[in-house]
Motif scaffolding. Sequence first.
Motif, short mmCIF file in Angstrom:
data_model
loop_
_atom_site.label_atom_id
_atom_site.label_comp_id
_atom_site.label_asym_id
_atom_site.label_seq_id
_atom_site.Cartn_x
_atom_site.Cartn_y
_atom_site.Cartn_z
N ARG A 1 0.83 -1.21 0.00
CA ARG A 1 0.00 0.00 0.00
C ARG A 1 0.87 1.26 0.00
O ARG A 1 0.61 2.21 -0.74
CB ARG A 1 -0.86 0.05 1.27
CG ARG A 1 -2.23 -0.53 1.09
CD ARG A 1 -2.98 -0.42 2.41
NE ARG A 1 -4.28 -1.02 2.27
CZ ARG A 1 -5.37 -0.38 1.87
NH1 ARG A 1 -5.33 0.91 1.61
NH2 ARG A 1 -6.52 -1.00 1.74
N HIS B 1 -8.87 11.36 2.43
CA HIS B 1 -7.99 11.13 1.28
C HIS B 1 -8.32 12.02 0.09
O HIS B 1 -7.50 12.22 -0.77
CB HIS B 1 -8.01 9.65 0.88
CG HIS B 1 -9.34 9.17 0.45
ND1 HIS B 1 -10.27 8.67 1.33
CD2 HIS B 1 -9.92 9.15 -0.76
CE1 HIS B 1 -11.36 8.34 0.67
NE2 HIS B 1 -11.17 8.63 -0.59
N PRO C 1 -17.54 1.87 -5.17
CA PRO C 1 -16.27 2.33 -4.62
C PRO C 1 -15.11 1.45 -5.08
O PRO C 1 -15.28 0.24 -5.23
CB PRO C 1 -16.45 2.19 -3.10
CG PRO C 1 -17.89 1.95 -2.87
CD PRO C 1 -18.50 1.47 -4.14
N PHE C 2 -13.99 2.07 -5.33
CA PHE C 2 -12.81 1.33 -5.77
C PHE C 2 -11.63 1.90 -4.99
O PHE C 2 -11.42 3.11 -4.97
CB PHE C 2 -12.62 1.52 -7.28
CG PHE C 2 -11.55 0.65 -7.88
CD1 PHE C 2 -11.65 -0.74 -7.81
CD2 PHE C 2 -10.44 1.20 -8.48
CE1 PHE C 2 -10.66 -1.55 -8.35
CE2 PHE C 2 -9.45 0.39 -9.04
CZ PHE C 2 -9.56 -0.98 -8.97
N PRO C 3 -10.86 1.05 -4.31
CA PRO C 3 -9.81 1.59 -3.44
C PRO C 3 -8.71 2.30 -4.21
O PRO C 3 -8.41 1.93 -5.35
CB PRO C 3 -9.25 0.34 -2.73
CG PRO C 3 -9.65 -0.80 -3.60
CD PRO C 3 -10.92 -0.42 -4.29
N GLY C 4 -8.12 3.31 -3.58
CA GLY C 4 -7.01 4.06 -4.22
C GLY C 4 -5.92 3.13 -4.74
O GLY C 4 -5.50 3.26 -5.90
N PRO C 5 -5.46 2.16 -3.95
CA PRO C 5 -4.38 1.28 -4.45
C PRO C 5 -4.87 0.25 -5.47
O PRO C 5 -4.11 -0.62 -5.91
CB PRO C 5 -3.89 0.56 -3.18
CG PRO C 5 -4.53 1.24 -2.03
CD PRO C 5 -5.76 1.90 -2.53
N ARG D 1 -6.07 -6.36 -3.89
CA ARG D 1 -6.88 -7.57 -4.17
C ARG D 1 -6.03 -8.71 -4.72
O ARG D 1 -6.55 -9.75 -5.11
CB ARG D 1 -8.02 -7.22 -5.13
CG ARG D 1 -9.00 -6.23 -4.52
CD ARG D 1 -10.11 -5.83 -5.43
NE ARG D 1 -10.95 -4.83 -4.79
CZ ARG D 1 -11.87 -4.11 -5.41
NH1 ARG D 1 -12.09 -4.31 -6.71
NH2 ARG D 1 -12.58 -3.21 -4.75
N GLN E 1 -20.99 -3.39 -3.14
CA GLN E 1 -19.68 -3.54 -3.75
C GLN E 1 -19.49 -5.01 -4.10
O GLN E 1 -19.87 -5.89 -3.31
CB GLN E 1 -18.61 -3.11 -2.74
CG GLN E 1 -17.37 -2.56 -3.38
CD GLN E 1 -16.39 -1.96 -2.37
OE1 GLN E 1 -16.71 -1.81 -1.20
NE2 GLN E 1 -15.20 -1.64 -2.83
N PHE F 1 -20.36 1.28 4.78
CA PHE F 1 -19.05 0.66 4.57
C PHE F 1 -18.25 0.48 5.86
O PHE F 1 -17.14 0.00 5.83
CB PHE F 1 -18.23 1.41 3.50
CG PHE F 1 -18.87 1.33 2.14
CD1 PHE F 1 -18.60 0.28 1.28
CD2 PHE F 1 -19.79 2.30 1.73
CE1 PHE F 1 -19.22 0.19 0.05
CE2 PHE F 1 -20.43 2.21 0.50
CZ PHE F 1 -20.14 1.15 -0.35
N LYS G 1 -18.44 -7.86 7.86
CA LYS G 1 -17.52 -6.87 8.46
C LYS G 1 -18.22 -6.23 9.64
O LYS G 1 -19.28 -5.63 9.43
CB LYS G 1 -17.15 -5.82 7.44
CG LYS G 1 -16.31 -4.67 8.04
CD LYS G 1 -16.02 -3.59 7.06
CE LYS G 1 -15.25 -2.46 7.72
NZ LYS G 1 -14.88 -1.39 6.81
N THR H 1 -12.71 -7.35 6.86
CA THR H 1 -12.87 -6.06 6.20
C THR H 1 -13.47 -6.36 4.83
O THR H 1 -13.57 -7.53 4.44
CB THR H 1 -11.52 -5.33 6.05
OG1 THR H 1 -10.58 -6.25 5.49
CG2 THR H 1 -11.02 -4.83 7.39
N ILE H 2 -13.85 -5.33 4.11
CA ILE H 2 -14.43 -5.57 2.78
C ILE H 2 -13.32 -6.03 1.83
O ILE H 2 -13.43 -7.05 1.18
CB ILE H 2 -15.16 -4.31 2.27
CG1 ILE H 2 -16.36 -4.02 3.17
CG2 ILE H 2 -15.59 -4.52 0.81
CD1 ILE H 2 -17.10 -2.74 2.87
N GLU H 3 -12.23 -5.27 1.78
CA GLU H 3 -11.09 -5.67 0.96
C GLU H 3 -10.32 -6.76 1.72
O GLU H 3 -10.44 -6.89 2.93
CB GLU H 3 -10.17 -4.46 0.72
CG GLU H 3 -10.84 -3.28 0.04
CD GLU H 3 -11.20 -3.54 -1.42
OE1 GLU H 3 -10.72 -4.54 -1.98
OE2 GLU H 3 -11.97 -2.74 -1.98
#
Length: 514
Positions: free
Chosen positions: A299, A347, A391-395, A400, A435, A469, A506, A510-512
């Motif tokens: 990350r 962020h 939603p899509f994570p920054g990294p 994933r 998601q 979330f 969760k 966690t979700i991710e």
Amino acid sequence: MSLELEKILVLDFGGQYNQLIARRVRDNNVYAEIKPYTVSIDEIKEADYKGIIFTGGPNSVYDMNSPHYDKEILNLGIPVLGICYGCQLISWMCDGKVENATTSEYGKIEMTVTKNDSLIFKNVPTDSVVWMSHTDYISQAPKCFEITAHSADCPCAAMENVEKNIYAVQFHPEVTHTQFGKDILKNFLFEVCKCAGNWQMEGFIENTVAALKKKIGDKKVVLGLSGGVDSSVAAALLSKAVGKQLTCVFVDQGLMRKDEGDFVEQTFTKLFDMNFVRVNCGEEFVSKLKGITDPEKKRKIIGREFYNVFWNKIREEAEGGFFAQGTIYPDCIESGKGDADKIKTHHNKVKMPDDIKFDDVIEPLCDLFKDEVRKVGELLGIPKELVWRQPFPGPGLGVRIIGEITQDKIKVLQDADAVFRDEIEKSGISQELSQYFAVLPDVKTVGVMGDHRTYDHLIAIRAVTTDDFMTADFAKIPYDVLSRVASRIINEVENVNRVVYDITSKPPGTIEWE
Ligand code: XMP
């Protein structure tokens, strides 16, 4: 924003539903803004509010350290609605009695309206269900107030002073569990405050485009475009205002979903007038991540490299002028809890290196909630896939792919994820899921294909439902859909021989996965 815009003030006493109150007001086409209880009375007088809502909060009004407000606020001639703590505060300010109850009232409670012609209860039946969450209660309403509703354990579930246009409810009209909550808020806005309802996204676009044109003049604007909803809508608005004076910088670090980078580029180059700069740096990212398996290290590297590439490009593009960001209202709200001067760090608010100089930062969406941003996006003609993007994570896919990230693994995950999303959309359940995505664990398993033994990747699929979330439940996807997803992934994605479905909620998961 036009000067005539009517506004409601949501005065924040630290409750958990404050943003929800503002959103519910805006659902009625009335603009609402949230200010902490530390805002001065002069600022309130100057703002010319049509009404004020005192929010809930976790404190007890009789505790002298609890948030209070100058009693003058009730004499400004501006209608007031107190909710939960706000209701008790009004009682306390007007010399009513608030006490600690022996039993808390929590959850769905039956309420009885005793004044059916109360403006606030127009179209609300005598008996209905409301959402209560309180331990303190009004044991004696102030003399100048009339009690208008009660429940079994709450002698004053609502009260009003019609002459002064002050209304107060012990329950939460803003949450959906309150059966007629929407009507009660609507009654406050239109029957009591006499709002016209002039907050419309069409008007917002027109006013914002005019204001942006005026502010930017003939200068340049640079925007960092991530392909997410907020920066995309900010880009579309700026494009409408200043066209080619806008440069969007889009860093594709190779960790986006299948074909997503191309889709973003095509959308903004074909549908909108602007300079579009795409920086492809997937190869460099994978080489920087070689051999790294620790999730936190991955990350950190992805974040650091992203901002290195991004700021270097922005530095090239910066020639004075403006820097724009897709910051939205929840990123900017000052909290009524504790240290009210602090703005929440988020962020979406990025710190720019000191050597990069712009005249100013522009945040065209800083007054809007997410659902309003989406509406603006639709009105500006941004494709639905982008406006309603989950939603899509920054990294990106970096969190994933468990273990080391390689180009081959990115391709396997992109292909599997694309199949999963395609099946969910085709089955018509995408709107029910918050998601959904695929994960590539660092696991190979034995399988059999035809007469051959295989030893290939395992794909995990994850789908959750959630409101916020912060907590989430795994989605109960029908077995026939899961079965089609598994069979298609194994048949269509090379080097995958097994699919599992993640049934963790969760918390504790966690979700991710990373
Ligand atoms: P978790 O995995 O913490 O995720 O349950 C909660 C939500 O946040 C998203 N997420 C991120 N979003 N940068 C982001 O912008 C990140 O580093 C990040 N990590 C998780 C996640 O997709 C989910 O919606």
